[in-house]
Design an enzyme around this catalytic site. Structure first.
Site, PDB file in Angstrom:
ATOM      1  N   ASP A 417       0.862  -1.175   0.000  1.00 40.55           N
ATOM      2  CA  ASP A 417       0.000   0.000   0.000  1.00 40.55           C
ATOM      3  C   ASP A 417       0.907   1.236   0.000  1.00 40.55           C
ATOM      4  O   ASP A 417       2.110   1.124   0.239  1.00 40.55           O
ATOM      5  CB  ASP A 417      -0.881  -0.041   1.253  1.00 40.55           C
ATOM      6  N   PHE A 581     -11.631  20.292  -8.131  1.00 37.58           N
ATOM      7  CA  PHE A 581     -10.662  19.415  -8.806  1.00 37.58           C
ATOM      8  C   PHE A 581     -11.339  18.116  -9.225  1.00 37.58           C
ATOM      9  O   PHE A 581     -12.112  17.538  -8.479  1.00 37.58           O
ATOM     10  CB  PHE A 581      -9.499  19.108  -7.854  1.00 37.58           C
ATOM     11  N   ASP A 826      -6.782  -2.694   3.188  1.00 41.07           N
ATOM     12  CA  ASP A 826      -5.719  -3.604   2.735  1.00 41.07           C
ATOM     13  C   ASP A 826      -5.950  -5.047   3.191  1.00 41.07           C
ATOM     14  O   ASP A 826      -5.177  -5.931   2.823  1.00 41.07           O
ATOM     15  CB  ASP A 826      -4.356  -3.140   3.262  1.00 41.07           C
TER      16      ASP A 826
END
Length: 1095
Positions: A417, A581, A826
């Site tokens: 990760d 954005f 994860d």
């Protein structure tokens, strides 16, 4: 689901089956095209050959999977209706909100452990052999010689599993007992995590923002902003990113006067069925007690996901590659045992009850496959785990799965990760470049003095001449006039302080009840009490930097923001428009009107690739962006454009008209905004550094030198992931980076893969969406190309995609994979890998608890793999083969003995001699091999290239196994024939003589195998020899042949004579000396790599 077929099934490479080179092929039906490779595979593997070469396994596996699917059918995922504050109204019964990591319960523990043990051929074989001893005609020796070792193995395994199960239970209990605030009709109460139900109203308090809420939630009411109804939360347990996300409460419930009024209304939420996509959500909020009913749509902005509910966990019973290899070797030994037994019966001439004799021979040679193999390996693994835990160089390391320490020594792929694993996710402003001058961390005080001077001049001019500021502005905007450095710094810092989505937040001094609506006056607006919240840590870093140089953001709402100058003056600006954005535009903009002057300015910042065509011509931007990128800095280009009132009004009219259009709204809005993004004035280039974890660069270099390929899988943006890949040296300075362009269909994927094929020795950067398209149509080709890259970066990956990539590498490469991460997102990747490592970090303990190994810092992985992983594998390989040698040598002696005595199925050694041989006489020296090491830990870290050899599996292979077989046959033959030849006149003592020589040979062989002596090894050698000599006085009844053991066949006066001693020494010397000579010659003329270093 992604279609896949095994690399073994389709060995053809890209040259044999190239990607189609013309666009015409893409006009075919997709389903037809996809079946082409599969059709070839099926055609090649049909028939009897396929069945015999493994097809039967596939058929059996398919049948078992089918039965399992019928027995435990998966619950169909459906949309759900949830009543507000009324869990009892829910029609469907939902599982408890409890985490459960246990494998077994009280009922399934014993059957489950026994099944896992007897799943191995070794243990199942010994169970059958032990059970055969209940049949009188098959009985050979004493029952305890077979049942005692088997019972000991099962007892050790059960105790270890029980301890692990208790630890899992305690960890689950700790997590499930955490208290959270629940809103009821009677007020706020504390409930355990496991008692939270679907429909409960949970109070997410600001004081507990560091806590993780174990529920999926949507916002109903925000107590801190009656007008706004918005708050910032983190979703680090879903996507691994610790950025703040802006979430909005439902308007209908936000307008209620008090929180308790939520129970006075009748309302429900309709939510779509669970999806894999964590970036979208569709639902409706309905209030029934009004006329007409109120309906509000819900989107991802209304959700407060802080973690995920774990309803069930699919436990994997982990067995390492070494276990599987040893299991294959035991099958080969069993085959040799059966062949040997058939040969013995054949030499008898198949006379009498030959089938019974055949089975007796199988039992007689059963020590070819030693039951002590499992005991020694399991105890060795426990010892390796203890060594890892006690290593002072990697403090805090925890071994949660004690069955696979050897896997750490054979890794080829490391999937990591980014956020929290390689980086700390703490941004620091490092560089400001104005074109002609650059400022770094050591020259920021110059910027501060310019800002103080600039605003002091403005303040002075405002005091004496009100028209000075407009004339100054007019002069500054003139294209022909060259600005001073001070004015350019002033403009750049002002632009950075205004162009963002950051909100300053002040802690309020609320009462005990937490009601903050009336506490506005108690808020502390001092600098020390201010924190910034934004969806991007980059923006927070920029705003903090402007504060450090004197221009501070003090307040912001939806329509305005205020800045404080170094002198304390407040500058107010109205926010006219804001353009957020997006990953497509790669830039954000804001139009503000300054309150004091009425000037309208359009500020914009974004990635250099997006801004290069928007700003005015310059000759430095591209070069400086490249320089900063090479340093691993995240760059942003800042620009501005001054607008007149007429220009803005024209833009606003067109912008509003585009937003109201029904068709192609997004394209029309983008076109209007782009009309404004022309010839903008370039102000500056900023460089922000995402701080890496300690010693990440040397650790990654160490792993790369060890032959481990590193893939970074992150949920972050492509630009950010690329910057971290450079700054962490995941991609070395002299390597090119190929950024895989976004693809959405087969044709685009085909063209981009062809472009990628032409690149050599370059790192690959690809987004999750493009990856999914490539895997859908070109799975085999893509994985083959990616595996040739020195490094791969996958950005915008969902947790499911991370686990999918791990499984793809396992299927296509058959190499060992390791996954390392620190967040709940994860966990799926960690559990899919052959070896999972979790880091205890800011994102909680989910990854740490779900992993096989838990560490506190990324840099510890270097020592964990290079030292402990390498040692564990080499030690286990040596230990396993030596234990098999110990069984084969005694079986060879038994074969020689039986062949001399007319192929009789009579045991050579009986009773306690057999039990003692595998335990007290040789166990301690053999087990002391777990302390052996070929090089010192410092040397293993200094020369990581030593690790490369292990991935080829040469320490334990059929070649090394055959060498040990030859050694066993040679030594067994010498010991037995030597005893018979030298003691022909005293044949009655042959058992005692050969057994004594056997024990001495085994002790000497342990000494031959050891590469670095430990004081415990010496103790073990002498202790075992002492135990044997001391026990000779009590074992005279076992030294007879066959049933004739009534007399005292062990004459103590005889074994103390010189003839006995020198003849036993001669036999032992002949069996061991040649091996010592061979070892010496090999080390001299063909030394292994480690011996060169150790010398």
């Amino acid at each position: 689901y992604l279609p896949s077929y095994s690399l073994e099934d389709e060995p053809s490479n890209l040259d044999e089956m190239p990607l189609m080179m013309s666009e015409e092929g893409f006009e075919n039906d997709e389903s037809d095209y996809q079946t082409l490779p599969r059709a070839r595979v099926n055609q090649r593997q049909s028939g009897l050959a396929w069945f015999l070469l493994g097809g039967w396994k596939v058929l059996c596996g398919s049948c078992c999977d089918c039965l399992a699917h019928i027995c435990r059918r998966k619950k169909e995922l459906k949309a759900r209706t949830v009543w507000l504050g009324c869990p009892e109204k829910c029609e469907e019964k939902y599982p408890k909100n409890a985490i459960k990591n246990q494998k077994y319960n009280i009922i399934t523990f014993v059957p489950g452990v026994l099944y896992q043990q007897f799943k191995f051929f070794l243990n199942l074989y010994f169970l059958v052999v032990a059970c055969s001893q209940f049949v009188p005609s098959l009985k050979i020796g004493y029952l305890y010689t077979y049942w005692a070792p088997l019972g000991f193995v099962l007892a050790v395994t059960m105790v270890r599993e029980a301890v692990d199960e208790v630890r899992r239970y305690q960890r689950d209990k700790e997590m499930n007992s955490q208290l959270y605030s629940k809103l009821t009709v009677r007020g706020k109460i504390q409930v355990k995590s496991s008692d939270i139900q679907v429909g409960d109203l949970i109070i997410v308090e600001k004081v507990n923002l560091s806590c993780h809420y174990p529920v999926d939630a949507s916002a109903r009411k925000d107590s801190e902003g009656i007008q706004l109804g918005s708050c910032f939360i983190r979703t680090d347990q879903l996507d691994g990113e610790t950025d703040w996300k802006l979430k909005v409460a439902v308007g209908c419930t936000q307008r209620l006067p008090a929180v308790g009024d939520l129970f006075s209304i009748s309302a429900y939420v309709y939510a779509q069925k669970p999806q894999l996509d964590i970036h979208s959500f569709e639902g409706n909020f309905t209030r029934e007690d009004t006329d007409p009913q109120i309906h509000e749509s819900l989107s991802i902005e209304n959700t407060l996901w802080a973690s995920t509910v774990v309803a069930s966990v699919n436990h994997r019973n982990i067995f390492g590659l070494l276990d599987l290899e040893l299991n294959r070797l035991t099958k080969a030994l069993f085959l040799a045992q059966v062949v040997l037994s058939v040969v013995m019966v054949a030499l008898q001439g198949f006379v009498g009850p030959w089938f019974r004799n055949l089975f007796r021979f199988v039992v007689l040679f059963s020590y070819i496959i030693p039951i002590s193999l499992r005991v020694n390996l399991d105890m060795g693994k426990s010892a390796y785990g203890w060594m890892i835990t006690k290593d002072e160089n990697i403090p805090g390391t925890v071994v949660r799965t004690s069955t696979i320490p050897e896997e750490l020594g054979r890794l080829v792929y490391l999937l990591t990760d980014k956020t929290g694993t390689l980086t700390q996710n703490e941004m620091i402003f490092k560089r400001l470049h104005l074109g002609t001058v650059s400022y770094g961390t050591d020259t920021m005080d110059e910027i501060q003095s310019h800002i103080v001077q600039s605003y002091a001049q403005v303040s002075h001019l405002n005091d004496f001449a009100t028209g000075a500021t407009p004339s100054r502005k007019t002069q500054a905007s003139g294209p022909k006039v060259r600005k001073s450095v001070s004015s350019r710094i002033h403009e750049a810092v002002k632009a950075i302080a205004l162009c963002h989505n950051v909100t300053p937040v002040y802690e309020s001094h609320a009462g005990v009840n937490g009601e903050t609506e009336s506490a506005e006056a108690d808020q502390d607006f001092s600098d020390d009490n201010r924190t910034y919240q934004a969806s991007s840590p980059d923006e927070v870093a920029l705003v903090r930097w402007t504060e450090s140089v004197g221009l501070t953001l003090v307040n912001r709402d939806l329509t305005s923001l205020q800045l404080k100058t170094p002198s304390g003056q407040i500058l107010s600006f109205y926010i006219l428009q804001i353009f957020p954005f997006t990953s497509e535009s790669k830039r954000m903009g804001i139009i503000v009107r300054e309150e004091s002057t009425g000037d309208i300015t359009f500020y914009m910042k974004g990635a250099d690739v997006a801004m290069a065509s928007i700003v005015q011509y310059n000759d430095w931007l591209e070069e400086e962006c490249g320089n900063m990128a090479r340093e691993g800095l995240r760059t942003l280009v800042v620009a501005k454009k001054c607008l007149s009132e007429e220009q803005y009004q024209d833009f606003e009219n067109r912008y509003n008209q585009a937003k109201l259009s029904i068709h192609d709204r997004t394209l029309k809005v983008a076109a209007v905004v782009e009309s404004l993004e022309r010839e903008m004035e370039l102000l500056c280039l900023t460089g922000v550094e995402d701080q890496l974890q300690a010693d990440v660069r040397p650790t990654l270099e160490l792993l790369r030198n060890a032959g481990i390929k590193i893939w970074m899988l992150t949920g972050d943006k492509l630009e950010t992931a690329t910057c971290i890949a450079k700054s962490s040296h995941l991609v070395s300075r002299n390597q090119d980076i190929h950024v895989f362009r976004p693809v959405s269909n087969r044709g685009e994927a085909h063209l981009e893969l062809n472009a990628f094929r032409r690149k050599h020795d370059c790192a690959l950067v690809i987004s999750g969406d493009s990856l999914e398209v490539c895997l859908r149509y070109y799975e085999h080709e893509f994985v083959e190309l990616a595996c040739q890259c020195p490094a791969v970066v996958c950005c915008r990956c969902s947790p499911t995609q991370k686990a999918q990539i791990v499984r793809l590498l396992q299927q296509h490469t058959a190499n060992r994979t390791c996954a390392i991460g620190d967040g709940g997102n994860d966990v799926s990747m960690i559990q899919a890998a052959d070896c999972g490592i979790g880091i205890e970090g800011k994102e909680g303990k989910q990854a740490s608890l779900a992993a096989d190994f838990s560490i506190t810092q990324f840099k510890h992985i270097g020592r964990l793999l290079m030292v402990h992983g390498r040692n564990s594998y080499k030690r286990s390989a040596a230990l396993g083969q030596f234990v098999m040698h110990r069984g084969m040598i005694i079986s060879t002696m038994q074969a020689v003995f039986s062949s001399i005595f007319y192929f009789a199925s009579v045991p050579l050694y009986q009773g306690f001699l057999m039990v003692g041989y595998a335990t007290i006489y040789t166990m301690f020296p053999v087990f002391s091999l777990v302390l052996d090491q070929d090089v010192k830990p410092e040397m293993a870290l200094l020369y990581p290239e030593l690790y490369k050899d292990l991935t080829k599996g040469r320490s334990l292979s059929f070649k090394t196994f055959l060498i040990w077989v030859l050694i066993s046959v040679y030594q067994g033959g010498i010991l037995m024939y030597g005893a018979l030849v030298l003691f022909e006149s005293e044949f009655v003592h042959v058992v005692a003589i050969s057994f004594t020589a056997l024990i001495l040979t085994e002790l000497l062989m342990v000494a031959l195998t050891i590469r670095t002596w430990h004081w415990l090894m010496v103790v073990a050698e002498f202790f075992s020899l002492g135990c044997y000599l001391a026990s000779l006085a009590f074992l005279n009844e076992y030294f007879g042949i066959g049933r004739v053991s009534l007399g005292a066949f062990l004459d103590l006066s005889f074994i103390t004579t010189w003839p006995f001693l020198w003849k036993v020494s001669t036999i032992t010397l002949v069996s061991c000396l040649p091996l010592y000579i061979i070892k010496y010659l090999k080390r001299k003329f063909s030394p292994p790599s480690y011996s060169k270093l150790s010398s």
